[in-house]
Motif scaffolding. Structure first.
Motif: not given
Length: 228
Positions: A158-159, A162, A168-169, A220
């Motif tokens: 995910l990073e 991102r 948005e995460i 984030g």
């Protein structure tokens, strides 16, 4: 007009409470489940619920599930306490497929992924106390080492995406989970407080998770979820 949330893992301990809370808050909810019979009848009969049957390998069903959704929640998890039965790599693969679908779904604004408090941060850091807890409590006592490792892989993924995806995460890391009556406020924390490993009620986590979708301060981020 009511907003739409898509939920994966809606028959699990936390997912079922997220589903109930989202419906209670008046959202339109779309879910993909492998075994619809696990859902209570009063949930299945809710007019705001759209239920699709499928599993993590059903990409077409995943695509239909998120159609028109503004928010997407992934609460899918593997078997707990059965390391030999854990399908290593399967849930990380599902996450990659899901993110791929979300990239193609213009309605999606926020994606919330639920990991665990013993997951390693994407930058590789983990407080010493949590490393000890992971080794002693997580791996030797509870047998959730494979779960923690999978969550850590998912968070790194995910990073890595991102800054590239059009939504948005949020990746939450709740403490130990239990089923109870709820009623305790949960908050997001950037560091594990003394309560980080405290038992978190599924019902309270459902309330926190639905509320977190609109909390821009969490976008984030990879917050621990602890008792206030």
């Amino acid at each position: 007009m009511a907003e739409t949330i898509a939920i994966f893992g809606a028959t699990g301990g936390s997912g079922s409470e997220i589903l109930a809370e989202a419906l209670d808050q008046g959202y339109l909810v779309r879910i993909m489940v492998r075994t619809p019979s696990k859902l209570p009848e009063e949930i299945k009969c809710n007019p705001n619920l759209t239920l699709l049957e499928g599993d993590v390998a059903s990409v077409d069903t995943v695509r239909e599930t998120v159609r028109g959704a503004k928010y997407v929640i992934n609460a899918v998890g593997g078997p707990v306490g059965k390391p030999r039965d854990f399908p290593t790599g399967a849930y990380a693969a599902f996450l990659r497929d899901l993110v791929g679908v979300l990239r193609e779904t213009p309605s999606v604004r926020v994606f919330l992924h639920q990991a665990g408090c013993l997951s390693v941060h994407p930058d590789g850091t983990m407080p010493l106390a949590m490393r000890i807890a992971d080794r002693v409590l997580g791996r030797w006592i509870l047998g959730i080492g494979p779960n923690n490792d999978e969550h850590s892989v998912e968070m790194r993924y995910l990073e890595s995406v991102r800054g590239e995806v059009p939504f948005e995460i949020i990746c939450t890391r709740p403490g130990g989970l239990k089923k109870g009556g709820g009623g305790t406020e949960l908050v997001a924390s950037e560091v594990p407080t003394g309560l980080a490993l405290g038992m978190v009620d599924f019902k309270d986590l459902g309330v926190f998770t639905v509320r977190a979708l609109k909390d821009e301060s969490l976008y984030g981020k990879y917050p621990y979820v602890v008792k206030a």
